[in-house]
Design a protein around this motif. Sequence first.
Motif, PDB file in Angstrom:
ATOM      1  N   GLN A 181     132.917  99.467  13.877  1.00 19.90           N
ATOM      2  CA  GLN A 181     132.408  99.123  14.915  1.00 19.90           C
ATOM      3  C   GLN A 181     131.147  99.896  15.079  1.00 19.90           C
ATOM      4  O   GLN A 181     130.206  99.044  14.826  1.00 19.90           O
ATOM      5  CB  GLN A 181     132.872  98.679  16.040  1.00 19.90           C
ATOM      6  N   ALA A 182     130.769 100.991  14.641  1.00 16.20           N
ATOM      7  CA  ALA A 182     129.952 101.894  14.641  1.00 16.20           C
ATOM      8  C   ALA A 182     128.535 101.680  13.421  1.00 16.20           C
ATOM      9  O   ALA A 182     127.256 101.647  13.453  1.00 16.20           O
ATOM     10  CB  ALA A 182     130.261 103.439  14.506  1.00 16.20           C
ATOM     11  N   VAL A 183     129.617 100.940  12.796  1.00 11.36           N
ATOM     12  CA  VAL A 183     128.472 101.196  11.697  1.00 11.36           C
ATOM     13  C   VAL A 183     127.881  99.443  12.190  1.00 11.36           C
ATOM     14  O   VAL A 183     127.075  99.500  11.049  1.00 11.36           O
ATOM     15  CB  VAL A 183     128.838 101.261  10.284  1.00 11.36           C
ATOM     16  N   LEU A 184     129.476  98.570  11.911  1.00 12.13           N
ATOM     17  CA  LEU A 184     128.690  97.232  10.956  1.00 12.13           C
ATOM     18  C   LEU A 184     128.815  95.985  12.773  1.00 12.13           C
ATOM     19  O   LEU A 184     128.281  95.406  12.522  1.00 12.13           O
ATOM     20  CB  LEU A 184     130.172  96.456  10.679  1.00 12.13           C
ATOM     21  N   ASP A 185     128.721  96.651  13.547  1.00 12.60           N
ATOM     22  CA  ASP A 185     128.480  95.925  14.867  1.00 12.60           C
ATOM     23  C   ASP A 185     127.139  95.294  14.727  1.00 12.60           C
ATOM     24  O   ASP A 185     127.401  93.763  15.122  1.00 12.60           O
ATOM     25  CB  ASP A 185     129.161  96.307  16.243  1.00 12.60           C
ATOM     26  N   LYS A 186     125.921  96.149  14.500  1.00 11.53           N
ATOM     27  CA  LYS A 186     124.874  95.088  14.662  1.00 11.53           C
ATOM     28  C   LYS A 186     124.522  94.354  13.752  1.00 11.53           C
ATOM     29  O   LYS A 186     123.610  93.319  14.543  1.00 11.53           O
ATOM     30  CB  LYS A 186     123.548  96.566  14.097  1.00 11.53           C
ATOM     31  N   SER A 187     125.050  93.471  12.777  1.00 14.18           N
ATOM     32  CA  SER A 187     125.164  92.986  11.791  1.00 14.18           C
ATOM     33  C   SER A 187     126.216  91.982  12.144  1.00 14.18           C
ATOM     34  O   SER A 187     125.935  90.842  11.102  1.00 14.18           O
ATOM     35  CB  SER A 187     125.061  92.748   9.945  1.00 14.18           C
ATOM     36  N   ASN A 188     127.345  92.270  13.252  1.00 17.36           N
ATOM     37  CA  ASN A 188     128.032  91.224  13.231  1.00 17.36           C
ATOM     38  C   ASN A 188     128.157  89.931  14.248  1.00 17.36           C
ATOM     39  O   ASN A 188     127.946  90.943  15.696  1.00 17.36           O
ATOM     40  CB  ASN A 188     129.498  92.309  13.669  1.00 17.36           C
ATOM     41  N   ILE A 189     127.852  88.868  13.873  1.00 20.59           N
ATOM     42  CA  ILE A 189     127.958  87.435  15.355  1.00 20.59           C
ATOM     43  C   ILE A 189     128.719  87.332  15.979  1.00 20.59           C
ATOM     44  O   ILE A 189     128.683  87.644  17.075  1.00 20.59           O
ATOM     45  CB  ILE A 189     128.101  86.430  13.943  1.00 20.59           C
ATOM     46  N   LEU A 190     130.757  87.925  15.744  1.00 15.72           N
ATOM     47  CA  LEU A 190     131.204  88.213  16.607  1.00 15.72           C
ATOM     48  C   LEU A 190     131.327  89.589  17.095  1.00 15.72           C
ATOM     49  O   LEU A 190     130.819  90.759  17.087  1.00 15.72           O
ATOM     50  CB  LEU A 190     132.610  88.075  15.810  1.00 15.72           C
ATOM     51  N   CYS A 191     131.296  89.462  19.021  1.00 14.47           N
ATOM     52  CA  CYS A 191     130.927  90.493  20.028  1.00 14.47           C
ATOM     53  C   CYS A 191     132.504  90.520  20.216  1.00 14.47           C
ATOM     54  O   CYS A 191     132.840  90.086  21.656  1.00 14.47           O
ATOM     55  CB  CYS A 191     129.993  90.680  20.457  1.00 14.47           C
ATOM     56  N   LEU A 192     132.918  91.757  19.650  1.00 16.29           N
ATOM     57  CA  LEU A 192     134.239  91.474  20.526  1.00 16.29           C
ATOM     58  C   LEU A 192     134.948  93.045  20.214  1.00 16.29           C
ATOM     59  O   LEU A 192     135.831  93.958  19.670  1.00 16.29           O
ATOM     60  CB  LEU A 192     135.383  91.298  19.139  1.00 16.29           C
ATOM     61  N   PRO A 193     134.514  93.983  22.464  1.00 12.95           N
ATOM     62  CA  PRO A 193     134.629  94.912  22.054  1.00 12.95           C
ATOM     63  C   PRO A 193     136.435  95.205  21.587  1.00 12.95           C
ATOM     64  O   PRO A 193     137.658  94.903  22.174  1.00 12.95           O
ATOM     65  CB  PRO A 193     134.429  95.359  24.075  1.00 12.95           C
ATOM     66  N   LEU A 194     136.785  96.652  21.402  1.00 11.72           N
ATOM     67  CA  LEU A 194     137.581  97.072  21.408  1.00 11.72           C
ATOM     68  C   LEU A 194     138.023  97.631  23.154  1.00 11.72           C
ATOM     69  O   LEU A 194     137.440  98.868  23.459  1.00 11.72           O
ATOM     70  CB  LEU A 194     137.955  97.948  20.941  1.00 11.72           C
ATOM     71  N   GLU A 195     138.818  96.821  23.945  1.00  7.10           N
ATOM     72  CA  GLU A 195     139.169  97.245  25.314  1.00  7.10           C
ATOM     73  C   GLU A 195     140.234  98.377  25.127  1.00  7.10           C
ATOM     74  O   GLU A 195     140.922  99.195  23.855  1.00  7.10           O
ATOM     75  CB  GLU A 195     139.879  96.429  25.819  1.00  7.10           C
TER      76      GLU A 195
END
Length: 313
Positions: A226-240
């Motif tokens: 998540q730390a590396v790939l979230d910026k380019s990820n269309i899905l926004c699914l936070p880890l609760e």
Amino acid sequence: MKPIGGYFSLELPMKEELHKNAIRLNTGRNCLEYILRARQYRKVYIPYYTCEVILEPFKKLGIQYEFYHVDVHLEIKDSPLLKEDEALLYVNYYGLKQRYVEKLAEKVGKCLIVDNTQAFYAKPIPGIDTFYTCRKFFGVPDGAYLYTDKFLDENFAIDQSFERMASLTKRIDIGAEAGYEDFQRLSKSLVGQPIRQMSTLTQRLMQSIDYKKVAEQRRANYLQLQAVLDKSNILCLPLESDAVPMVYPYMVPVSGLREKLIENKIFVARYWPNVLEWTTKEDMEFLLACQVQPLPIDQRYNEEDMNAICSLI
């Protein structure tokens, strides 16, 4: 009297099952069949974005179903109005939608069916029919857990799993590729199985798992990707804080990524090819089926493995 002495069986540590109070059955789809038979629903609304095996109990029992769409947050786009003998089935996608499941439970009530096959660690909500499967999270041949307060008055035979172990043992002994055909045969063999109790072997395997350690490793791996790939990820699914994910769902409109990953022995599944037949290119589910790469983050892997995935991407 139990046998004493003689040859040894497989050595396994003895711990406590995470879902020790659930009904133990042989497959997730049979948990759903159990619910459908017990509740006697006339019709159930199900998501387009799901595996086609979910249809098996509906076709077997002759129960109507109707598809609904989800949005980019994997939440229901237009909630159906349920009649008295109807239900709504929702998939807790990737084990990351528990808060949404809780909101649905408040809104829909006992007519909600929660498919936690991708969310083994998500807690069942009292009074809400919920089922889990074991194979998506652990090295076992079959097995599922069901929570319900509506019971069938039937005695189901105990399943047997010893002949389904080839892919699991081959992967350890001679590698992942060597056991893949056995894995495919195992998946096909589970189609059309009658409802049975979980096998003694599978239950024993599930009693050998360090669930806390598994959860910690999955979360750590997810957060690293998540730390590396979230910026380019269309899905926004936070880890609760209480979520234990099945995979890291990475959605990017880049053709050939899945093939490149597999070429480099990073094996990613496709969720789900049948969705491409059920939907059109204008639907969110079609894009999800084409573009989501479910990156492995499970307990077998560590920081070095996650770095390898990130570097390749």
